[in-house]
Write a protein that holds these residues in place. Structure first.
Motif, PDB file in Angstrom:
ATOM      1  N   GLY A 258       0.782  -1.231   0.000  1.00  0.00           N
ATOM      2  CA  GLY A 258       0.000   0.000   0.000  1.00  0.00           C
ATOM      3  C   GLY A 258       0.809   1.274   0.000  1.00  0.00           C
ATOM      4  N   ASN A 259       1.517   1.562   1.089  1.00  0.00           N
ATOM      5  CA  ASN A 259       2.134   2.870   1.245  1.00  0.00           C
ATOM      6  C   ASN A 259       3.228   3.146   0.217  1.00  0.00           C
ATOM      7  OD1 ASN A 259       0.597   3.920   3.340  1.00  0.00           O
ATOM      8  ND2 ASN A 259       1.859   2.988   4.921  1.00  0.00           N
ATOM      9  N   LEU A 260       4.081   2.150  -0.060  1.00  0.00           N
ATOM     10  CA  LEU A 260       5.109   2.377  -1.081  1.00  0.00           C
ATOM     11  C   LEU A 260       4.458   2.565  -2.440  1.00  0.00           C
ATOM     12  CD1 LEU A 260       8.140   2.547  -1.765  1.00  0.00           C
ATOM     13  CD2 LEU A 260       8.011   0.124  -2.371  1.00  0.00           C
ATOM     14  N   GLY A 261       3.360   1.861  -2.676  1.00  0.00           N
ATOM     15  CA  GLY A 261       2.651   2.040  -3.941  1.00  0.00           C
ATOM     16  C   GLY A 261       2.154   3.459  -4.119  1.00  0.00           C
ATOM     17  N   VAL A 262       1.602   4.037  -3.058  1.00  0.00           N
ATOM     18  CA  VAL A 262       1.139   5.433  -3.136  1.00  0.00           C
ATOM     19  C   VAL A 262       2.318   6.361  -3.388  1.00  0.00           C
ATOM     20  CG1 VAL A 262       0.111   7.323  -1.827  1.00  0.00           C
ATOM     21  CG2 VAL A 262      -0.889   5.036  -1.696  1.00  0.00           C
ATOM     22  N   ALA A 263       3.412   6.165  -2.651  1.00  0.00           N
ATOM     23  CA  ALA A 263       4.576   7.036  -2.813  1.00  0.00           C
ATOM     24  C   ALA A 263       5.153   6.923  -4.221  1.00  0.00           C
ATOM     25  CB  ALA A 263       5.627   6.693  -1.760  1.00  0.00           C
ATOM     26  N   LEU A 264       5.261   5.711  -4.751  1.00  0.00           N
ATOM     27  CA  LEU A 264       5.797   5.541  -6.105  1.00  0.00           C
ATOM     28  C   LEU A 264       4.845   6.087  -7.154  1.00  0.00           C
ATOM     29  CD1 LEU A 264       7.485   2.023  -5.998  1.00  0.00           C
ATOM     30  CD2 LEU A 264       8.602   4.224  -6.425  1.00  0.00           C
ATOM     31  N   ALA A 265       3.541   5.945  -6.921  1.00  0.00           N
ATOM     32  CA  ALA A 265       2.583   6.516  -7.858  1.00  0.00           C
ATOM     33  C   ALA A 265       2.733   8.027  -7.927  1.00  0.00           C
ATOM     34  CB  ALA A 265       1.159   6.136  -7.436  1.00  0.00           C
ATOM     35  N   MET A 266       2.935   8.658  -6.786  1.00  0.00           N
ATOM     36  CA  MET A 266       3.080  10.107  -6.740  1.00  0.00           C
ATOM     37  C   MET A 266       4.388  10.551  -7.399  1.00  0.00           C
ATOM     38  SD  MET A 266       3.188  12.552  -3.376  1.00  0.00           S
ATOM     39  CE  MET A 266       4.922  12.187  -3.096  1.00  0.00           C
ATOM     40  N   VAL A 267       5.498   9.886  -7.059  1.00  0.00           N
ATOM     41  CA  VAL A 267       6.794  10.249  -7.640  1.00  0.00           C
ATOM     42  C   VAL A 267       6.797   9.975  -9.132  1.00  0.00           C
ATOM     43  CG1 VAL A 267       9.263   9.752  -7.619  1.00  0.00           C
ATOM     44  CG2 VAL A 267       8.013   9.906  -5.459  1.00  0.00           C
ATOM     45  N   SER A 268       6.214   8.851  -9.552  1.00  0.00           N
ATOM     46  CA  SER A 268       6.162   8.526 -10.983  1.00  0.00           C
ATOM     47  C   SER A 268       5.359   9.569 -11.748  1.00  0.00           C
ATOM     48  CB  SER A 268       5.555   7.139 -11.186  1.00  0.00           C
ATOM     49  OG  SER A 268       6.349   6.143 -10.598  1.00  0.00           O
ATOM     50  N   ALA A 269       4.240  10.009 -11.171  1.00  0.00           N
ATOM     51  CA  ALA A 269       3.448  11.049 -11.819  1.00  0.00           C
ATOM     52  C   ALA A 269       4.251  12.326 -11.970  1.00  0.00           C
ATOM     53  CB  ALA A 269       2.174  11.306 -11.013  1.00  0.00           C
TER      54      ALA A 269
ATOM     55  N   CYS B 254       1.376  -0.997  -9.848  1.00  0.00           N
ATOM     56  CA  CYS B 254       1.562  -1.536  -8.505  1.00  0.00           C
ATOM     57  C   CYS B 254       0.867  -2.890  -8.414  1.00  0.00           C
ATOM     58  CB  CYS B 254       0.993  -0.598  -7.447  1.00  0.00           C
ATOM     59  SG  CYS B 254       1.167  -1.218  -5.753  1.00  0.00           S
ATOM     60  N   VAL B 255       1.608  -3.890  -7.947  1.00  0.00           N
ATOM     61  CA  VAL B 255       1.047  -5.217  -7.711  1.00  0.00           C
ATOM     62  C   VAL B 255       0.827  -5.358  -6.207  1.00  0.00           C
ATOM     63  CG1 VAL B 255       1.350  -7.697  -7.988  1.00  0.00           C
ATOM     64  CG2 VAL B 255       2.270  -6.121  -9.710  1.00  0.00           C
ATOM     65  N   THR B 256      -0.416  -5.463  -5.799  1.00  0.00           N
ATOM     66  CA  THR B 256      -0.749  -5.553  -4.384  1.00  0.00           C
ATOM     67  C   THR B 256      -1.674  -6.748  -4.165  1.00  0.00           C
ATOM     68  OG1 THR B 256      -1.546  -4.284  -2.474  1.00  0.00           O
ATOM     69  CG2 THR B 256      -2.715  -3.973  -4.560  1.00  0.00           C
ATOM     70  N   ASP B 257      -2.235  -6.865  -2.963  1.00  0.00           N
ATOM     71  CA  ASP B 257      -3.173  -7.960  -2.706  1.00  0.00           C
ATOM     72  C   ASP B 257      -4.415  -7.410  -2.023  1.00  0.00           C
ATOM     73  OD1 ASP B 257      -2.736  -8.048   0.253  1.00  0.00           O
ATOM     74  OD2 ASP B 257      -0.747  -8.728  -0.321  1.00  0.00           O
ATOM     75  N   ASP B 258      -5.354  -8.283  -1.711  1.00  0.00           N
ATOM     76  CA  ASP B 258      -6.651  -7.811  -1.226  1.00  0.00           C
ATOM     77  C   ASP B 258      -6.624  -7.317   0.218  1.00  0.00           C
ATOM     78  OD1 ASP B 258      -6.306 -10.275  -0.050  1.00  0.00           O
ATOM     79  OD2 ASP B 258      -8.031 -11.212  -1.022  1.00  0.00           O
ATOM     80  N   ARG B 259      -5.457  -7.321   0.879  1.00  0.00           N
ATOM     81  CA  ARG B 259      -5.349  -6.677   2.197  1.00  0.00           C
ATOM     82  C   ARG B 259      -5.139  -5.170   2.071  1.00  0.00           C
ATOM     83  NH1 ARG B 259      -0.514 -10.180   4.571  1.00  0.00           N
ATOM     84  NH2 ARG B 259       0.200  -9.593   2.491  1.00  0.00           N
TER      85      ARG B 259
ATOM     86  N   THR C 219      -5.660   7.528  -8.600  1.00  0.00           N
ATOM     87  CA  THR C 219      -5.812   8.973  -8.804  1.00  0.00           C
ATOM     88  C   THR C 219      -4.530   9.584  -9.352  1.00  0.00           C
ATOM     89  OG1 THR C 219      -7.445   9.101  -7.017  1.00  0.00           O
ATOM     90  CG2 THR C 219      -6.355  11.154  -7.649  1.00  0.00           C
ATOM     91  N   TYR C 220      -3.379   9.061  -8.926  1.00  0.00           N
ATOM     92  CA  TYR C 220      -2.095   9.540  -9.464  1.00  0.00           C
ATOM     93  C   TYR C 220      -1.797   8.979 -10.847  1.00  0.00           C
ATOM     94  CZ  TYR C 220      -0.747  11.522  -4.926  1.00  0.00           C
ATOM     95  OH  TYR C 220      -0.675  12.272  -3.776  1.00  0.00           O
ATOM     96  N   GLY C 221      -2.691   8.143 -11.378  1.00  0.00           N
ATOM     97  CA  GLY C 221      -2.490   7.595 -12.713  1.00  0.00           C
ATOM     98  C   GLY C 221      -1.901   6.206 -12.739  1.00  0.00           C
ATOM     99  N   ALA C 222      -1.737   5.585 -11.577  1.00  0.00           N
ATOM    100  CA  ALA C 222      -1.142   4.254 -11.530  1.00  0.00           C
ATOM    101  C   ALA C 222      -2.146   3.190 -11.955  1.00  0.00           C
ATOM    102  CB  ALA C 222      -0.630   3.953 -10.123  1.00  0.00           C
TER     103      ALA C 222
END
Length: 421
Positions: A154-165, A173-178, A189-192
């Motif tokens: 979750g959190n790294l995915g948000v940070a990378l989505a923001m930096v990538s944007a 981002c590959v995550t799971d249902d947790r 929202t950041y385009g990921a």
């Protein structure tokens, strides 16, 4: 900038914008400038009476070496009163390094919590995300058409989505249902592009299934670049360079540091710095039940952030003095206790505070100075950790506060922080 008056003996010296002073000296005399520890400038001019160098006398707040010279003209513009504004052009340029919460009224121990969620990504993972992207750019691994891919709870995915944007890259981002629904929506929202894995690998669980899916993405598209937070040295390096020194500056008398163990980037960066620069500080890792990071048996976990389904590749056990394993029921109870004092933190914070309080109660005194980290804020967990229905579903009555909440005495003075001498 130097400027002489008509007699050629008065020199106005601008000291890089830090200070200014006027001295009267003979033509050809050398004027020395020194800087104090706090960054202010001071003049050391020759004493006209003895010919020796020394600090000139002070008159009206200015250092002079003779009769006061006429006041210099006022600068064209003066900065406004107060500190200069913090202006950034990229969200990853802003972070709060010096915010700590005094937890003594809550846990009855000299425990202070470094708040890491005061940035545009809302978590400690912004440091790792920015550092890994920058390292990949410096190494020439990223091109304008590159697609950054990463596995994240979750959190790294948000940070990378923001930096990538901000940097102009596509991000998957590959995550799971947790992963919390709010976190997924933030990334999108950041385009990921978010891929949610719900079927665990029969041997390595959800993390293994995520990594298999990520490998398949890389095999199918040569433009993908996997930053690999689990082994990327820039992950721990970000905390070695920034987090640990900030803690040491704030608490020179620190005795114990508690750090949650996920990928172990935050843990290893802090542990390595303290072992090299402050080996007297004990480093205690906080893990969660169900994680296999330190050899415990694997079992289902419901709160993302801490714990791993495999031994973290970055983990160097020799840098860790002790380990505390916390059940998730203690996590949600501590989150409730913190919220009832007005501090809404994420699940990882509840885990590390609960583990730190338990360790201190057994191995330290109430005045032993200790610090832990709060990786993120609690708004993203309103539908999980802070939802009574969610807690009842996963933990039953064990997910509620185990004892009545003790309100602070309104008339009691807050004790001062422990002495750092």
């Amino acid at each position: 900038m130097n400027r002489s008056d008509d007699s050629g003996t008065t020199v106005r010296i601008e000291l890089h914008g830090l200070d200014a002073a006027t001295v009267a000296v003979a033509p050809g005399t050398t004027v020395q400038v020194s800087y104090t520890d706090d960054g202010r400038a001071a003049l050391v001019a020759p004493d006209p009476r003895s010919g020796r160098s020394g600090p000139p006398p002070v008159r009206d707040g200015r250092r002079t070496a003779g009769p006061p010279a006429p006041a210099p003209p006022a600068p064209r513009s003066r900065p406004p009163h107060g500190p200069a504004p913090n202006v950034v052009s990229a969200p990853q340029q802003f972070n709060t390094h010096d915010l700590f919460v005094d937890l003594r009224p809550i846990v009855d121990q000299a425990l202070f919590c470094k708040v890491e969620g005061m940035n545009f990504a809302g978590s400690v993972k912004l440091k790792a995300a920015a550092a890994m992207v920058e390292a990949a750019e410096i190494a020439g691994q990223l091109n304008p058409w590159s697609i950054i891919v990463e596995s994240s709870s979750g959190n790294l995915g948000v940070a990378l989505a923001m930096v990538s944007a901000n940097r102009g890259y596509r991000f998957i981002c590959v995550t799971d249902d947790r992963c919390n629904p709010q976190t997924r929506r933030l990334m999108e929202t950041y385009g990921a592009e978010v891929h949610v894995i719900s079927t665990p690998h029969p041997e390595t669980g959800l993390l293994g299934a995520r990594l298999e899916h990520l490998k398949d993405l890389c095999d199918r598209n040569p433009d993908t670049v996997w930053l690999n937070q689990y082994e990327n040295p820039a992950n721990a390096g970000a905390h070695y360079a920034a987090t640990a020194p900030a803690i040491a500056r704030a608490f020179p008398g620190l005795e114990v540091l508690f750090v949650g163990a996920g990928t172990c980037g935050t843990l290893m960066g802090n542990a390595r710095w303290f072992k090299q620069h402050r080996p007297d500080v004990r480093v205690v890792a906080i893990d969660v039940e169900g994680s296999v990071s330190f050899g415990g048996p694997a079992s289902p976990r419901h709160i993302p952030g801490l714990g791993m389904g495999m031994t973290p590749p970055a983990l160097d056990r020799s840098l860790v003095d002790d380990v505390v394993v916390v059940p998730e029921t203690d996590t949600v109870r501590m989150c409730q206790r913190l919220a009832m004092r007005g501090f809404l933190f994420g699940g990882s914070t509840g885990t590390v505070v609960a583990g730190a309080a338990r360790w201190l109660a057994r191995h330290a005194t109430p005045t032993t100075p200790a610090v832990t980290l709060a990786p993120d804020q609690g708004e993203r967990y309103l539908d999980t950790v802070y939802s009574p229905a969610w807690r009842e579903e996963h933990y039953g009555s064990a997910g509620q506060l185990s004892r009545p909440h003790r309100l602070p005495d309104a008339g009691a003075a807050v004790p001062p922080p422990p002495s750092e001498e």
